[in-house]
Design a protein around this motif. Structure first.
Motif, PDB file in Angstrom:
ATOM      1  N   ILE A 148       0.832  -1.208   0.000  1.00  0.00           N
ATOM      2  CA  ILE A 148       0.000   0.000   0.000  1.00  0.00           C
ATOM      3  C   ILE A 148       0.865   1.256   0.000  1.00  0.00           C
ATOM      4  O   ILE A 148       0.581   2.236  -0.704  1.00  0.00           O
ATOM      5  N   MET A 149       1.945   1.241   0.755  1.00  0.00           N
ATOM      6  CA  MET A 149       2.843   2.393   0.783  1.00  0.00           C
ATOM      7  C   MET A 149       3.533   2.599  -0.561  1.00  0.00           C
ATOM      8  O   MET A 149       3.747   3.736  -0.995  1.00  0.00           O
ATOM      9  N   ASP A 150       3.864   1.510  -1.249  1.00  0.00           N
ATOM     10  CA  ASP A 150       4.449   1.636  -2.583  1.00  0.00           C
ATOM     11  C   ASP A 150       3.466   2.283  -3.549  1.00  0.00           C
ATOM     12  O   ASP A 150       3.841   3.118  -4.385  1.00  0.00           O
ATOM     13  N   TYR A 151       2.210   1.901  -3.446  1.00  0.00           N
ATOM     14  CA  TYR A 151       1.186   2.538  -4.291  1.00  0.00           C
ATOM     15  C   TYR A 151       1.073   4.023  -3.972  1.00  0.00           C
ATOM     16  O   TYR A 151       0.943   4.856  -4.871  1.00  0.00           O
ATOM     17  N   LEU A 152       1.122   4.366  -2.691  1.00  0.00           N
ATOM     18  CA  LEU A 152       1.020   5.770  -2.296  1.00  0.00           C
ATOM     19  C   LEU A 152       2.179   6.590  -2.855  1.00  0.00           C
ATOM     20  O   LEU A 152       1.995   7.736  -3.294  1.00  0.00           O
ATOM     21  N   ASP A 153       3.381   6.009  -2.836  1.00  0.00           N
ATOM     22  CA  ASP A 153       4.542   6.721  -3.363  1.00  0.00           C
ATOM     23  C   ASP A 153       4.359   7.037  -4.845  1.00  0.00           C
ATOM     24  O   ASP A 153       4.711   8.139  -5.310  1.00  0.00           O
TER      25      ASP A 153
ATOM     26  N   TYR B 289       1.467   7.294  -6.319  1.00  0.00           N
ATOM     27  CA  TYR B 289       0.315   8.194  -6.414  1.00  0.00           C
ATOM     28  C   TYR B 289       0.739   9.647  -6.182  1.00  0.00           C
ATOM     29  O   TYR B 289       0.185  10.584  -6.780  1.00  0.00           O
ATOM     30  N   LYS B 290       1.715   9.851  -5.328  1.00  0.00           N
ATOM     31  CA  LYS B 290       2.137  11.203  -4.959  1.00  0.00           C
ATOM     32  C   LYS B 290       3.060  11.833  -6.005  1.00  0.00           C
ATOM     33  O   LYS B 290       3.378  13.013  -5.899  1.00  0.00           O
TER      34      LYS B 290
END
Length: 368
Positions: A139-144, A146-147
């Motif tokens: 999930i954190m990889d996706y957020l990175d 996304y940002k």
């Protein structure tokens, strides 16, 4: 009946004469349960998870696709209501559930942060910790990603819940495994040498010409070890509750009944080995290599079964300890009723009947 009780009394006298063996049989569970508290860290792959998506937007679909595409997870279901979450764990269909709230997309775009809830089955704390860590990292990889090209600090807050074992104690995992090992050692190994001992000492001829039928003779051999096994079960449960602080969430009577059933399965297996061999060394060897080692390796106690190659997963189905381990963990740790373990109970019952029939059929009335 009197003849049968006389044979049982004879077996008890054999055991009581060898006090060292008796101390081992009764002391081994105490030693194992007190010193077996180790934690093993293994890689978890192909773990089943379900999704409860109230948002149903592009972001949640992308996260779910990334989880499913990884080698750590396999999506098995898409849930629609909160009540379905518990059912997924009760039936063993999923080890983890991801929940997205209805406002996930809007919160992420307008508030710059959005919550995600990860619910894991912590009856096996090592696996639960590993799974939640993998999911959080994905999930954190996706957020990175996304940002990227965005100036606003978007944030996803992951909320983790550990069911059945909030403190992630390793004892919750190894107590069911220790019970399986102790019963396998006491019931199978010791019963496996009982008939062979009579053959080697030359007393089997005397027993065969006695008025006692072969069926009663074989069953009488198992009664003392069944009683010792029941004492071991009680001692392990007492130590687990009062020393290791592992509570019994389910029905105690159901747990004891399932333990007695597994004891009968192990006794039947030991009798089969005993009637099929002619030396105590061979009986011990078959018990160790054919049952004790599979109990450790293929029951799900040390290593998750889904991590194993397909051939080993298929072989694990014929290991009685696998089904008993699942029963103890479901009843003792998760507090589930009989309706959740009826399949495992039926399998153990079938194994018991088949093994006992084979042992009685294989018992030779005449010695060569």
């Amino acid at each position: 009946m009197k003849q049968f009780l006389s044979c049982v009394k004879k077996e008890f006298r054999h055991i009581l004469r060898d006090m060292q063996t008796l101390l081992i049989l009764l002391g081994m569970p105490v030693v194992l349960i007190l010193i077996f508290g180790f934690a093993l860290t293994t890689e978890v792959k192909n773990s089943k998870f379900a999704v409860l998506d109230f948002s149903k937007d592009a972001s949640t679909r992308a996260i779910v696709n990334e989880l499913d595409a990884s080698r750590y997870f396999d999506q098995v279901a898409e849930l629609h209501t909160q009540g379905e979450v518990e059912k997924m764990f009760h039936t063993g269909k999923a080890r983890m559930v991801i929940i997205f709230p209805p406002s996930f997309a809007s919160d992420l775009q307008h508030v710059n942060k959005a919550p995600v809830q990860i619910i894991a089955d912590a009856s096996d704390p090592n696996v639960a910790t590993t799974l939640t860590g993998y999911a959080s990292n994905i999930i954190m990889d996706y957020l990175d990603r996304y940002k990227q090209n965005r100036k606003l600090p978007f944030t996803i807050h992951t909320q983790v819940r550990m069911l059945y074992n909030p403190q992630l104690k390793g004892t919750y995992n190894f107590v069911p495994g220790v019970i399986s090992m102790v019963l396998m050692l006491v019931c199978t190994m010791m019963t496996a040498i009982t008939v062979v001992r009579e053959k080697e000492t030359g007393t089997m001829e005397v027993l065969l010409v006695s008025p006692v039928s072969p069926v009663k003779l074989v069953l009488a051999k198992a009664v003392p070890y069944a009683l010792i096994s029941f004492i071991n079960i009680i001692s392990i449960l007492l130590l687990s509750v009062y020393i290791l602080e592992v509570p019994i969430h389910g029905n105690l009577l159901l747990l004891l009944s399932e333990s007695i059933l597994f004891t009968l399965t192990c006794l039947s297996f030991g009798l089969l080995i005993s009637t099929a061999t002619n030396s105590q060394q061979m009986s011990m060897f078959i018990s160790l290599t054919g049952l004790f080692l599979p109990t450790l390796m293929l029951s799900g106690f040390l290593f998750p079964i889904e991590n194993m190659p397909v051939i080993l997963q298929l072989i694990s189905n014929i290991v009685p300890a696998r089904w008993y381990y699942q029963i103890v963990r479901a009843v003792m740790i998760e507090g589930l009723p009989f309706s959740a373990v009826w399949k495992e109970t039926l399998i153990l019952s079938g194994m018991t009947v088949l093994l006992l029939f084979a042992a009685l059929k294989n018992f030779k009335i005449r010695l060569a």
